[in-house]
Design a protein around this motif. Structure first.
Motif, PDB file in Angstrom:
ATOM      1  N   VAL A   1      29.593  26.393 -13.106  1.00  0.00           N
ATOM      2  CA  VAL A   1      29.709  26.500 -14.559  1.00  0.00           C
ATOM      3  C   VAL A   1      31.066  27.089 -14.945  1.00  0.00           C
ATOM      4  CG1 VAL A   1      28.606  27.362 -16.654  1.00  0.00           C
ATOM      5  CG2 VAL A   1      27.205  26.877 -14.616  1.00  0.00           C
TER       6      VAL A   1
ATOM      7  N   THR B   1      33.932  29.041 -16.705  1.00  0.00           N
ATOM      8  CA  THR B   1      33.888  30.441 -17.157  1.00  0.00           C
ATOM      9  C   THR B   1      33.725  30.577 -18.666  1.00  0.00           C
ATOM     10  OG1 THR B   1      35.050  32.563 -17.015  1.00  0.00           O
ATOM     11  CG2 THR B   1      36.431  30.588 -17.324  1.00  0.00           C
TER      12      THR B   1
ATOM     13  N   TYR C   1      29.964  30.072 -19.169  1.00  0.00           N
ATOM     14  CA  TYR C   1      29.092  30.591 -18.117  1.00  0.00           C
ATOM     15  C   TYR C   1      27.983  31.480 -18.686  1.00  0.00           C
ATOM     16  CZ  TYR C   1      27.577  33.237 -14.009  1.00  0.00           C
ATOM     17  OH  TYR C   1      26.822  33.827 -13.025  1.00  0.00           O
TER      18      TYR C   1
ATOM     19  N   GLU D   1      30.266  30.794 -11.106  1.00  0.00           N
ATOM     20  CA  GLU D   1      31.250  30.726 -12.198  1.00  0.00           C
ATOM     21  C   GLU D   1      32.549  30.148 -11.640  1.00  0.00           C
ATOM     22  OE1 GLU D   1      33.236  33.680 -15.603  1.00  0.00           O
ATOM     23  OE2 GLU D   1      31.819  34.458 -14.106  1.00  0.00           O
TER      24      GLU D   1
END
Length: 453
Positions: free
Chosen positions: A269, A271, A274, A368
């Motif tokens: 995902v 950042t 996230y 992340e």
């Protein structure tokens, strides 16, 4: 073979296993049946396959209950599995003639050159327990319709499903030995495959099982198709619809209690989104109902056995000890049966089990990533290459990144799935060959060039 209900731990039924002599008789029957079956008109084989779809739908509840009893799939999902099997029958009943129509090639004046597609003979199918009907039908439907006959060696914990599938084809009107189930131990698989009467093999299962079968098939110079494990990345980019990605991601990871080769397993995902994704994803995961698989409201049932529960728990414990953190779940439920709760892990260290191994259960690892380059690098660092999912509002971006993913299939703004209309299969340690669509029906045929002057 003992059938242990994974929801209760109780013995449901015991099946007698078959001997080497039984296998020999079955292969004789398969060979004799093939000699007659391959000459049946394709249109007739298509009609029988259409009747198979009708049989599945007419008795879907009985077949679904068999799945639920033997491997714990929630009953609503088991019914969906039976419907999907009927769908693959519908597909090849409608399109097999087109797929197998001889292809023409350039040739000099006065000559005609074509490729004809002819069956090879008896095919061995070594199949897993996690989708005990679908995995069989997605191979058997095209293989039988192409004119082959099938011998099934199913997983030892779903013998009732294996016998039920044989009965499906018999009730639909197939010759008695066009599809046979062998209730044999895995130790006999090599002997079956080495037999000259068997002309090819398909396996869906683990890497070690795939390597063993591929080795034997290669030594015997026999056709093989392998669909093995996966550690599918689910990439959420900065321009993604976070709510839709989280909702679909929860289904993609937790369907079939997480026991799927093509389940999303590593969530990568961006950042910028996230925190929002993780919050929504955890909410969606925690909203799932864990419970009795015979209850139509259950979303997540038990794992297929206590052994699988122990293996998954060992992977999670080692990942937590390495520095990972469980946002929700993280240990077996204190209840009867092989229940593991929907689990989300974050701060996952590189190289720990949930990062580097396939986790076969309701456990999601969320990472992340800084940008799309970081996401691609993380997506491709695995030994597996089955499927991947990319989430972005920019379709051109999705298409571009899809070409950079090392996988047999990539879905943009959709979960990875097997669909009769498109080829399915993996690369790297996820196997080779393709199932479904035109590619699937042409795997186990002789592509014969016929030149007429």
């Amino acid at each position: 073979m003992d059938v242990i209900n994974p929801a209760t731990g109780e013995l449901e039924e015991t099946y007698d296993t078959e001997t080497a002599a039984d296998v020999d008789d079955a292969l004789d029957d398969a060979t004799e049946t093939f000699d007659r079956w391959q000459t049946r008109p394709l249109r007739e084989r298509e009609r029988l396959l259409a009747a198979t779809g009708e049989e599945l739908r007419a008795n879907d509840r009985s077949y679904a209950e068999n799945i639920t009893r033997e491997m714990g799939k929630p009953i609503s999902q088991a019914l969906d599995e039976i419907e999907k099997c009927a769908w693959v029958c519908d597909h090849y009943a409608e399109h097999a003639s087109t797929y197998l129509n001889p292809d023409g090639h350039p040739s000099p004046p006065g000559a005609v050159a074509k490729t004809a597609y002819e069956p090879l003979g008896p095919q061995l199918a070594v199949m897993p327990w996690n989708f005990p009907f679908w995995q069989v039908f997605r191979f058997a439907a095209p293989a039988l319709t192409a004119g082959n006959v099938v011998v099934l060696k199913h997983a030892s914990n779903v013998p009732g499903c294996a016998q039920a599938i044989e009965n499906v084809f018999r009730r639909a009107g197939y010759p008695e030995n066009a599809f046979q189930t062998l209730l044999i131990e895995s130790t006999l698989v090599d002997d079956v495959l080495e037999d000259e009467r068997v002309r090819g093999v398909t396996l869906t299962g683990s890497g070690p099982a795939g390597r063993a079968v591929a080795s034997t098939a290669g030594h015997q110079l026999k056709k093989s198709v392998l669909e093995l494990g996966g550690s599918d990345p689910f990439i959420v980019l900065d321009d993604a619809d976070v709510e839709a990605a989280a909702e679909t991601g929860a289904s993609a990871r937790m369907l079939n209690s997480g026991q799927s080769c093509i389940a999303a397993k590593r969530f990568l995902v961006h950042t910028d989104v996230y925190d929002a994704f993780l919050e929504q994803f955890v909410d969606d995961v925690e909203a799932l109902t864990v419970g009795d698989p015979t209850n139509p409201d259950t979303d997540v049932g038990p794992l297929a056995s206590s052994t699988f529960l122990e293996e998954l728990d060992t992977q999670v414990e080692a990942s937590l000890e390495a520095g990972g953190r469980a946002v929700t779940g993280g240990e077996p439920l204190d209840r009867e049966g092989a229940y593991y709760p929907p689990t989300v892990l974050v701060d996952v260290p590189a190289g720990c089990p949930v990062d580097s191994q396939e986790t076969f259960g309701p456990v999601a690892a969320v990472f992340e990533v800084e940008d799309e380059t970081d996401a691609l690098e993380k997506a491709n660092e695995t030994e597996f290459g089955l499927g991947a999912s990319i989430w972005t509002d920019d379709r051109d971006r999705g298409r571009r990144l899809a070409r950079e993913i090392d996988a047999g299939c990539v879905y943009v703004n959709q979960l990875v799935k097997s669909d009769p209309r498109v080829p399915f299969g993996g690369i790297k340690d996820s196997g080779f060959g393709r199932e479904l669509s035109e590619a699937g029906i042409k795997e186990f045929v002789n592509r014969k060039t016929v030149w007429v002057e």
